[in-house]
Scaffold this motif. Structure first.
Motif, PDB file in Angstrom:
ATOM      1  N   ALA A 101      48.911  30.036  84.454  1.00 17.44           N
ATOM      2  CA  ALA A 101      49.362  30.091  85.881  1.00 17.44           C
ATOM      3  C   ALA A 101      48.528  31.100  86.484  1.00 17.44           C
ATOM      4  CB  ALA A 101      50.847  30.432  86.026  1.00 17.44           C
ATOM      5  N   GLY A 102      47.767  32.064  85.862  1.00 25.08           N
ATOM      6  CA  GLY A 102      47.002  33.009  86.564  1.00 25.08           C
ATOM      7  C   GLY A 102      47.824  34.311  86.498  1.00 25.08           C
ATOM      8  N   ILE A 103      48.636  34.229  85.654  1.00 26.56           N
ATOM      9  CA  ILE A 103      49.532  35.593  85.841  1.00 26.56           C
ATOM     10  C   ILE A 103      49.125  36.576  84.704  1.00 26.56           C
ATOM     11  CG2 ILE A 103      52.099  36.673  85.853  1.00 26.56           C
ATOM     12  CD1 ILE A 103      52.743  33.862  87.072  1.00 26.56           C
ATOM     13  N   LYS A 104      48.837  37.816  84.916  1.00 29.73           N
ATOM     14  CA  LYS A 104      48.465  38.623  83.743  1.00 29.73           C
ATOM     15  C   LYS A 104      50.074  39.414  83.359  1.00 29.73           C
ATOM     16  CE  LYS A 104      45.818  42.614  82.520  1.00 29.73           C
ATOM     17  NZ  LYS A 104      44.749  43.811  82.892  1.00 29.73           N
ATOM     18  N   VAL A 105      50.351  39.252  81.994  1.00 29.62           N
ATOM     19  CA  VAL A 105      51.544  40.007  81.667  1.00 29.62           C
ATOM     20  C   VAL A 105      50.956  41.266  80.869  1.00 29.62           C
ATOM     21  CG1 VAL A 105      53.366  39.643  79.979  1.00 29.62           C
ATOM     22  CG2 VAL A 105      52.706  37.685  81.172  1.00 29.62           C
ATOM     23  N   VAL A 106      51.584  42.529  81.517  1.00 27.10           N
ATOM     24  CA  VAL A 106      51.586  43.743  80.738  1.00 27.10           C
ATOM     25  C   VAL A 106      52.740  44.385  80.293  1.00 27.10           C
ATOM     26  CG1 VAL A 106      50.628  45.917  81.193  1.00 27.10           C
ATOM     27  CG2 VAL A 106      49.530  43.779  82.423  1.00 27.10           C
ATOM     28  N   MET A 107      52.459  44.758  79.113  1.00 26.34           N
ATOM     29  CA  MET A 107      53.738  45.471  78.392  1.00 26.34           C
ATOM     30  C   MET A 107      53.509  47.212  78.829  1.00 26.34           C
ATOM     31  SD  MET A 107      55.069  45.762  74.735  1.00 26.34           S
ATOM     32  CE  MET A 107      55.127  44.117  74.364  1.00 26.34           C
ATOM     33  N   ILE A 108      54.467  47.548  79.588  1.00 26.38           N
ATOM     34  CA  ILE A 108      54.536  49.167  79.774  1.00 26.38           C
ATOM     35  C   ILE A 108      55.989  49.632  79.007  1.00 26.38           C
ATOM     36  CG2 ILE A 108      54.494  51.085  81.275  1.00 26.38           C
ATOM     37  CD1 ILE A 108      53.526  49.051  83.358  1.00 26.38           C
ATOM     38  N   THR A 109      55.746  50.313  77.877  1.00 30.17           N
ATOM     39  CA  THR A 109      57.101  50.668  77.103  1.00 30.17           C
ATOM     40  C   THR A 109      57.069  52.242  76.644  1.00 30.17           C
ATOM     41  OG1 THR A 109      58.174  50.159  75.184  1.00 30.17           O
ATOM     42  CG2 THR A 109      55.770  49.986  75.043  1.00 30.17           C
ATOM     43  N   GLY A 110      58.053  52.654  76.458  1.00 31.33           N
ATOM     44  CA  GLY A 110      58.132  53.951  75.662  1.00 31.33           C
ATOM     45  C   GLY A 110      58.295  53.993  74.465  1.00 31.33           C
ATOM     46  N   ASP A 111      58.013  52.675  73.855  1.00 27.03           N
ATOM     47  CA  ASP A 111      57.993  52.801  72.247  1.00 27.03           C
ATOM     48  C   ASP A 111      56.661  53.457  71.899  1.00 27.03           C
ATOM     49  OD1 ASP A 111      60.596  52.087  71.825  1.00 27.03           O
ATOM     50  OD2 ASP A 111      60.127  50.003  72.094  1.00 27.03           O
ATOM     51  N   ASN A 112      56.665  53.678  70.485  1.00 29.31           N
ATOM     52  CA  ASN A 112      55.225  54.106  70.153  1.00 29.31           C
ATOM     53  C   ASN A 112      54.177  52.961  69.966  1.00 29.31           C
ATOM     54  OD1 ASN A 112      55.225  52.971  67.140  1.00 29.31           O
ATOM     55  ND2 ASN A 112      57.004  53.966  67.237  1.00 29.31           N
ATOM     56  N   GLU A 113      53.113  53.220  69.625  1.00 29.04           N
ATOM     57  CA  GLU A 113      52.005  52.365  69.844  1.00 29.04           C
ATOM     58  C   GLU A 113      51.928  51.089  68.690  1.00 29.04           C
ATOM     59  OE1 GLU A 113      51.737  55.554  69.787  1.00 29.04           O
ATOM     60  OE2 GLU A 113      49.949  56.149  70.997  1.00 29.04           O
TER      61      GLU A 113
END
Length: 533
Positions: A203-215
């Motif tokens: 759908a042209g939507i970029k999904v980005v994860m921003i988390t406090g967990d480790n890499e």
């Protein structure tokens, strides 16, 4: 460690109807999972909290990634019965620990041992587990009901006389502690999330994860959710904070996961994406997400696990806490928008044709519809058909199309469609007057042709033959045939003839007008081909 997990916590449990086999979690779900773990091991959080009094608390901080409490036994009135428990990210707990408890023995926590522990928790983190480590210190070497015979340990006796030992300096809660161990909390990715992420990408939507967990945890979860492929870049908060805004703007399009971030990092990221011209939607459930939720174009809070602060800062609340629901909402929203737009295009194209025809009719001395006839067209033939477009079938391929970049409802292509279709109807109407310049024929043809436009817009410009079954929709059938059924009354009933200034039209001629008006579908097909709709 179990006592730590129930005392160093703000969560609570509510048993479900099966009386103890399962619980609803009130508060942080990770802390709730620890309470359930303790419950299964026979340590009941309500009983333990009744035995201990919290004297001091350092709440969980996104910067330190840990929480600490200072507690005292309710049954004791001496200070020697005070203890400090800490829990948090493994690297954070290791940072404040100088000792390690192995069984009943407490030993110095050497750099070599810390490396071994780090390697161990990394194995679990790579499986997508959220790692929580525990530590403590006390002014007494004995913790009732949990540790037995520690006072007889020679090392403990030596440490009690050492000012740098684990039983001194309780005023500084988070330092010189005893490392207990860690647990991995599984928060599995729901099966439908990967498909939802794939839909969002199409759908042209970029999904980005921003988390406090480790890499490592973030990478494992990101791969399972379909956000990244193995080996793709992950930017940690520590590195992120060293970059300037200009440097970040250059790399943001390439990064899909940000790990070990602070609340202000999330807020900064949203602002940077907006500077890139993106429309940003943020999902979150905690107090730490409030800044980003407020800054986002669309803030989405979780209804089940979300805090009141997050819900107040958000624009939308998802009641089932499911990412797939958000993608489904986008799909429904796009379809609703298309239905609204089609209704506007239907009304405008009909009105445009009436305006153009009346102007030309005045110039060319052609039959001009009366004000009452025009009013009838706008009420009877525009109203119900336009409403029916709200019930048009959804476009199943709507998520395969890119999102709009403007806030306007109608774009340039839509306006061209409205004008060209209106002009086409006018041409058809004028051409009919060459056969017979009769007001009733003009009145009839305008009504019939507008109903043909309804077919194209009800199908959202799809080809008719492959999608003809969609036209069997009961609502469409009523809206489409209603003007055809009502119109003969205006033509043949004497009273209505007098009011609407109509004259009878023979049935064969009505059929001819119906067939003639349907030919505009070929003209509309040409318009769509020209506009590349």
């Amino acid at each position: 460690m179990l006592l730590n997990s129930v005392l160093c916590s703000t969560a609570s449990l509510i048993p479900k109807v099966d009386h103890g086999n399962d619980f609803d979690i009130i508060g942080d779900t990770t802390e709730g999972a620890l309470l359930i773990m303790a419950h299964h091991q026979g340590v009941f959080y309500e009983q333990e909290r009744n035995k201990w009094q919290i004297i001091e608390e350092i709440p969980f901080s996104a910067q330190t990634k840990r929480m600490s409490v200072k507690v005292k036994s309710q049954k004791s009135k001496v200070k020697s019965e005070e203890y400090i428990f800490s829990k948090g990210a493994p690297e954070s707990i290791l940072e404040i620990s100088n000792f390690i408890q192995i069984g009943q023995e407490i030993k110095p926590l050497t750099p070599t041992k810390k490396i071994e522990i780090n390697k161990e928790f990394e194995k679990f983190a790579q499986k997508g587990l959220r790692m929580i480590a525990f530590s403590y210190k006390t002014s007494s070497p004995v913790i009732p009901n949990l540790i037995q015979d520690l006072k007889n340990s020679p090392l403990n006796l030596k440490e009690r006389g050492n000012k740098n030992g684990p039983y001194q300096n309780l005023e500084n809660l988070e330092e010189n502690q005893i490392f207990l161990g860690f647990v991995g909390v599984a928060d599995p990715v729901r099966p439908e999330v990967k498909e939802a992420v794939e839909k969002a990408k199409k759908a042209g939507i970029k999904v980005v994860m921003i988390t406090g967990d480790n890499e490592l945890t973030a990478e494992a979860v990101g791969i399972k959710a379909g956000i990244i492929e193995k080996g793709e870049d992950i930017l940690s908060g520590k590195i992120f904070r060293t970059y300037s805004d200009k440097e970040l703007l250059a790399i943001l399009p390439k990064v899909k996961i940000f790990a070990r971030t602070y609340p202000e990092d999330k807020h900064r990221l949203v602002k940077l994406y907006q500077q890139l011209g993106e429309i940003v939607a943020v999902t979150g459930d905690g107090v730490n997400d409030a800044l980003a939720l407020k800054q986002a174009n669309v803030g989405v809070a979780m209804g089940k696990t979300g805090t009141d602060v997050a819900k107040d800062a958000a624009h939308i609340i998802i009641t089932d806490d499911n990412f797939a629901t958000l993608v489904s909402a986008i799909e429904q929203g796009r379809n609703i928008f298309i239905h609204i737009k089609n209704a506007i295009k239907f009304l405008l194209s009909g009105n445009i044709c009436e305006v153009i025809y009346i102007i030309l009719a005045l110039i060319l001395s052609l039959p001009i519809p009366t004000p009452l006839q025009i009013l009838y067209i706008n009420i009877a033939t525009d109203g119900l058909p336009a409403i029916s477009l709200a019930f048009a079938p959804d476009d199943k391929e709507i998520l395969n199309k890119p999102p709009r970049k403007t806030l306007s409802i109608l774009d340039k292509v839509d306006f061209n469609y409205v004008f060209l279709t209106g002009a086409l109807v006018t041409i058809f109407t004028i051409f009919s007057t060459l056969f017979k310049p009769d007001l009733s024929i003009v009145f009839t043809l305008i009504i019939f042709v507008q109903q043909m436009i309804l077919i194209d817009l009800f199908l959202s410009h799809k080809h008719i033959i492959p999608n003809y079954r969609l036209l069997f929709n009961p609502i469409f059938q009523v809206a489409f045939w209603f003007p055809f059924v009502l119109h003969p009354l205006l033509l043949y009933h004497p009273f209505l003839q007098q009011i609407f200034k109509t004259t009878p039209i023979s049935l064969p001629l009505l059929i001819v007008l119906f067939i003639y008006s349907s030919l505009i579908l070929f003209g509309i097909k040409g318009v769509k081909k020209f506009l590349k709709i």
